[in-house]
Design an enzyme around this catalytic site. Sequence first.
Site, PDB file in Angstrom:
ATOM      1  N   HIS A  69      -3.106   2.630   6.356  1.00  0.00           N
ATOM      2  CA  HIS A  69      -2.162   2.344   5.419  1.00  0.00           C
ATOM      3  C   HIS A  69      -2.882   2.486   3.761  1.00  0.00           C
ATOM      4  CE1 HIS A  69       1.148  -0.825   3.926  1.00  0.00           C
ATOM      5  NE2 HIS A  69       1.186   0.461   3.226  1.00  0.00           N
ATOM      6  N   HIS A  71      -2.115   4.883   0.241  1.00  0.00           N
ATOM      7  CA  HIS A  71      -1.243   5.858  -0.646  1.00  0.00           C
ATOM      8  C   HIS A  71      -1.819   6.860  -1.480  1.00  0.00           C
ATOM      9  CE1 HIS A  71       2.574   3.218   0.199  1.00  0.00           C
ATOM     10  NE2 HIS A  71       1.528   2.383   0.218  1.00  0.00           N
ATOM     11  N   ARG A  73      -0.503   9.507  -2.985  1.00  0.00           N
ATOM     12  CA  ARG A  73       0.346   9.849  -4.237  1.00  0.00           C
ATOM     13  C   ARG A  73       0.323  11.298  -4.348  1.00  0.00           C
ATOM     14  NH1 ARG A  73       2.333   4.686  -4.534  1.00  0.00           N
ATOM     15  NH2 ARG A  73       1.017   3.274  -5.473  1.00  0.00           N
ATOM     16  N   ASP A 161       7.411   3.462   4.027  1.00  0.00           N
ATOM     17  CA  ASP A 161       6.599   2.534   3.202  1.00  0.00           C
ATOM     18  C   ASP A 161       7.047   2.467   1.883  1.00  0.00           C
ATOM     19  OD1 ASP A 161       4.319   0.586   3.666  1.00  0.00           O
ATOM     20  OD2 ASP A 161       3.832   1.575   2.155  1.00  0.00           O
ATOM     21  N   HIS A 188       7.127  -1.361   7.158  1.00  0.00           N
ATOM     22  CA  HIS A 188       7.082  -2.044   5.786  1.00  0.00           C
ATOM     23  C   HIS A 188       8.368  -2.811   5.814  1.00  0.00           C
ATOM     24  CE1 HIS A 188       6.826  -2.731   1.319  1.00  0.00           C
ATOM     25  NE2 HIS A 188       8.201  -3.032   1.475  1.00  0.00           N
ATOM     26  N   ASN A 287       3.078  -5.840  -3.371  1.00  0.00           N
ATOM     27  CA  ASN A 287       4.159  -6.341  -2.316  1.00  0.00           C
ATOM     28  C   ASN A 287       4.126  -5.780  -0.826  1.00  0.00           C
ATOM     29  OD1 ASN A 287       6.901  -6.865  -1.730  1.00  0.00           O
ATOM     30  ND2 ASN A 287       7.815  -4.719  -2.167  1.00  0.00           N
ATOM     31  N   ASP A 314      -3.473  -0.964   2.257  1.00  0.00           N
ATOM     32  CA  ASP A 314      -2.295  -0.782   1.368  1.00  0.00           C
ATOM     33  C   ASP A 314      -2.852  -0.193   0.017  1.00  0.00           C
ATOM     34  OD1 ASP A 314       0.060  -0.426   0.596  1.00  0.00           O
ATOM     35  OD2 ASP A 314       0.831  -2.586   0.251  1.00  0.00           O
ATOM     36  N   HIS A 318      -2.332   2.876  -9.229  1.00  0.00           N
ATOM     37  CA  HIS A 318      -1.429   3.108 -10.390  1.00  0.00           C
ATOM     38  C   HIS A 318      -2.350   3.316 -11.698  1.00  0.00           C
ATOM     39  CE1 HIS A 318       2.354   1.937  -8.380  1.00  0.00           C
ATOM     40  NE2 HIS A 318       1.671   0.860  -7.775  1.00  0.00           N
ATOM     41  N   PHE A 332       4.470  -2.897  -8.290  1.00  0.00           N
ATOM     42  CA  PHE A 332       3.783  -3.414  -7.126  1.00  0.00           C
ATOM     43  C   PHE A 332       2.363  -2.346  -6.889  1.00  0.00           C
ATOM     44  CE2 PHE A 332       7.920  -5.380  -6.692  1.00  0.00           C
ATOM     45  CZ  PHE A 332       7.723  -6.559  -6.763  1.00  0.00           C
TER      46      PHE A 332
END
Length: 438
Positions: A69, A71, A73, A161, A188, A287, A314, A318, A332
């Site tokens: 899991h 990200h 981006r 997700d 998710h 989240n 997860d 950011h 989140f």
Amino acid sequence: MGLFHRKEKTDADIVIRNVNIVNPAGESRSVGDLFIHEGKMAAASDVSTDATEIDGTGLVAFPGLVDMHVHLRDPGQTEKEDLLSGSRAAAAGGVTTLVAMPNTTPPIDSVEKYRDVTERAKKIGLVNVLQAGSITRGMKGQELSDIVQLMDAGCRAFSEDGKSVMDSGLVRDAMRLTAENQVPILAHCEEANLVRGVMNAGDRARDLGLPGITNAVENIIEYRDIELSRETWAPLHLCHCSTAESYELVKMAKEKGIRVTAEVCPHHFILTEEDIRTADDANYKMNPPVRSRRDRDALLKGLTDGTFDVISTDHAPHTAAEKSKGFMESPFGIVGLETSFALSYTYLVRKGLLTLPQLIEKMSVNPARILKVDAGDISVGKTADLVLADIDNPYTIDPALFFSKGKNTPFGGMEVYGKVLLTVHDGKVVFDRNRDLK
């Protein structure tokens, strides 16, 4: 602690001497040598006399971690992370295989987009990036993506997700397709019509004057997806479980023989809503949110009794500017690739809740089994993906040293055990803390 005696030859054989070997899927030895030849774990007789030698005295070696899991981006949000920075972060955290979530810009809903990411990741070559496909086209929840074609192209997982597909008929249709190849849906679980808040609905949210997210937001969709998995016989993997009811639902599903697996993230089994001191620190905003002590304790119970199969991160990077806006305005998500092993070792193994082999099962063996990939085992003949770590000496988490573009973590300044010192992927050293740390 061992020193790395490196001869720096490209594609050289590698010998790791005198290391504590933890390999739950195969043979584990208290102390021994590991041999790598042509990208595979090998016998001593296979390696050349001028192999690169690494002294593992006082260190532990285990299979490379498999994070289900993440990200990355990329494409479209590369100011937050990209394939290179995310791969470097993964290698620095001992992760040699990861599943990249498809909620990029645009979403990964076609073979063309899937191949673009997969081929670019292979050229980087630091870790094995398994790109998930989105369940619906454009992640709009209206029509299915090219699921069959994506599976034919090698896609090993599907997810929406960041949200749930609210059309239950579409989810069932997707599961009927993935069931044929036993490819998991990574769910998710979030009932969109109940999403109102920015942190757990409880006393702390009221104290801070923030709107809360109830457990029902997660639980309702979990129950729905479990029932659809039962009906279709499709493998279902529940992402980032955070509630006490999640534990009960997963346990019930497994007792009924439904093909359900589930993961927990370090932030959910370590933190509670009580750790959130101010509405200004959005490093605690994720989240699903960190929840009550009751919920956290249920997650720990599920990890110890085997209800929860997997620990994933997860990882959600950011920019600093985005995360500077407090709970109400910031997005989140927190990063986790570079801290997951140390946090899990510190809070689960050192506290006596899991043994180190049990932890490696949840962070490597079980994810590899669910995804059906050659990982999670450093027996002779297997792909040489492994990690060397120091589990005896503490260190302090410093986000400024992260390779990820994202520094958004609530764990900065925390003292932990389990520093990843060396990561090998496909028989090559892809991270050496003595050499690569900024």
